[in-house]
Design a protein around this motif. Sequence first.
Motif, PDB file in Angstrom:
ATOM      1  N   SER A   1      -2.687  10.431   4.830  1.00 42.88           N
ATOM      2  CA  SER A   1      -1.823   9.790   5.832  1.00 42.88           C
ATOM      3  C   SER A   1      -1.737   8.278   5.659  1.00 42.88           C
ATOM      4  O   SER A   1      -0.799   7.635   6.140  1.00 42.88           O
ATOM      5  CB  SER A   1      -2.315  10.120   7.246  1.00 42.88           C
ATOM      6  N   ASP A   2      -2.735   7.697   4.957  1.00 43.03           N
ATOM      7  CA  ASP A   2      -2.744   6.246   4.752  1.00 43.03           C
ATOM      8  C   ASP A   2      -2.058   5.831   3.444  1.00 43.03           C
ATOM      9  O   ASP A   2      -1.941   4.638   3.153  1.00 43.03           O
ATOM     10  CB  ASP A   2      -4.180   5.720   4.750  1.00 43.03           C
TER      11      ASP A   2
ATOM     12  N   THR B   1       0.894   5.088   1.996  1.00 42.85           N
ATOM     13  CA  THR B   1       2.253   4.743   2.412  1.00 42.85           C
ATOM     14  C   THR B   1       3.092   4.268   1.228  1.00 42.85           C
ATOM     15  O   THR B   1       2.606   4.148   0.104  1.00 42.85           O
ATOM     16  CB  THR B   1       2.202   3.622   3.458  1.00 42.85           C
ATOM     17  N   GLU B   2       4.352   3.971   1.527  1.00 43.57           N
ATOM     18  CA  GLU B   2       5.247   3.444   0.498  1.00 43.57           C
ATOM     19  C   GLU B   2       4.705   2.134  -0.077  1.00 43.57           C
ATOM     20  O   GLU B   2       4.768   1.915  -1.293  1.00 43.57           O
ATOM     21  CB  GLU B   2       6.650   3.209   1.074  1.00 43.57           C
ATOM     22  N   ASP B   3       4.161   1.267   0.783  1.00 41.29           N
ATOM     23  CA  ASP B   3       3.619  -0.013   0.315  1.00 41.29           C
ATOM     24  C   ASP B   3       2.420   0.187  -0.606  1.00 41.29           C
ATOM     25  O   ASP B   3       2.272  -0.511  -1.617  1.00 41.29           O
ATOM     26  CB  ASP B   3       3.203  -0.886   1.506  1.00 41.29           C
TER      27      ASP B   3
ATOM     28  N   HIS C   1       4.125  15.600   1.933  1.00 42.04           N
ATOM     29  CA  HIS C   1       3.922  14.172   2.206  1.00 42.04           C
ATOM     30  C   HIS C   1       4.845  13.342   1.310  1.00 42.04           C
ATOM     31  O   HIS C   1       5.447  12.355   1.769  1.00 42.04           O
ATOM     32  CB  HIS C   1       2.463  13.785   1.957  1.00 42.04           C
TER      33      HIS C   1
ATOM     34  N   LEU D   1       8.055  10.500   2.342  1.00 47.18           N
ATOM     35  CA  LEU D   1       8.076   9.082   1.979  1.00 47.18           C
ATOM     36  C   LEU D   1       9.513   8.591   1.838  1.00 47.18           C
ATOM     37  O   LEU D   1      10.380   9.301   1.319  1.00 47.18           O
ATOM     38  CB  LEU D   1       7.321   8.862   0.665  1.00 47.18           C
ATOM     39  N   ASP D   2       9.770   7.376   2.291  1.00 45.68           N
ATOM     40  CA  ASP D   2      11.113   6.794   2.245  1.00 45.68           C
ATOM     41  C   ASP D   2      11.382   6.264   0.834  1.00 45.68           C
ATOM     42  O   ASP D   2      10.831   5.236   0.430  1.00 45.68           O
ATOM     43  CB  ASP D   2      11.217   5.656   3.266  1.00 45.68           C
TER      44      ASP D   2
END
Length: 370
Positions: free
Chosen positions: A262-263, A265-267, A297, A301-302
Amino acid sequence: MIDKSFFIKRLVAYRELKKLNQEQLSKAMGFKDRQTLSAIETGTRELKPSELLQALKVLDISLEQFSDPYSLVGEANYSWRQCEATEEELSNYEDKTSRIVALLKDLDEKFSTTSHSVILPKLPITKNSTFHDVTKCAEQLVKEFNLGDFPADNLEELFFRKFNVSKLYVDMPNSISGAAIKLNTISVILINRNEIAGRRNFDTAHEAFHCLTWDAIPPKHVEKAYSNQKKKPYTEKLADAFASALLMPSESIEKYITLKESDITEDVINNLANKYGVSSIALMWRLVSLDKISRSHADRLDKELMAKNGQKDGEDLPPKLFNKQFVQYIHKSIDSGTLSVRKILSILDMTMEELNDLLVSYNLTVPYDL
């Protein structure tokens, strides 16, 4: 002076290029039977000047084209990686780049201080190899040659120094991303320098796979850059698996991805992708294959936030044209009088100003006659 065997090889190469068999060309040249041409092509009978001119007329090529030492007709095999490029576009670009690659080959033979083996290196991969085999091979290369946690930084050293595969950055049409070229003594990778860094590195590893497995798994002359993995040919999937494992080793992924799913992310993916020198999308799928994130997941993601690894336009500058070694060879050939400036300009399809800028970009002193 050009050896007569050169003309024989060229005759065979152009006949095959024009898709003519010996019987068809023999008839067009006015020979009574196929055996005469067969004897010429095997070197047991000389090719008369008048016969050569007749052959050129039938093959619809000029004597200048036929005898051009900076042509790779009959010497090189190409495999293009493209997306919607037309046949004419590819053919024209192959003609253009073949002269540049021929120049690289010629200057390397003249100026290289490194002796190349007559046997080109190969990977222990066959048409029956699995994704596991290919991945294991790539990971072993990382360890054997100490490529570190982020192998993209050392790819040129690995492929050029160890495997005699040269890479040239070139300006390609947007529809072409790269090519693998196999010659008798060297292999060459062409990379579109205007693509993002991650794409360039992945294409380098992908095309290197083809160069190092060419005899066992010959790639097609033209490969489409499929966005749909299900439609992608098996050989191309193997090349992608090799590139992915080589650029993003599992041990390195284990070291740098310690977050829970969950952590991630895209960044997080963008930042790590920049370290690996790959695209964020390539890293995302590598994480899926290593069970670091689930497919669901990944789907959430974007992808827009991951475009160009989250960088703004202008932040990812293209590398210099060609490569340092090749441009040094060009400089030396001009400075020593080995080749004329006019010849270099013709082969590279450059203006005097463009050649001047090329030399300056590599901090080379421009010869006085420029």
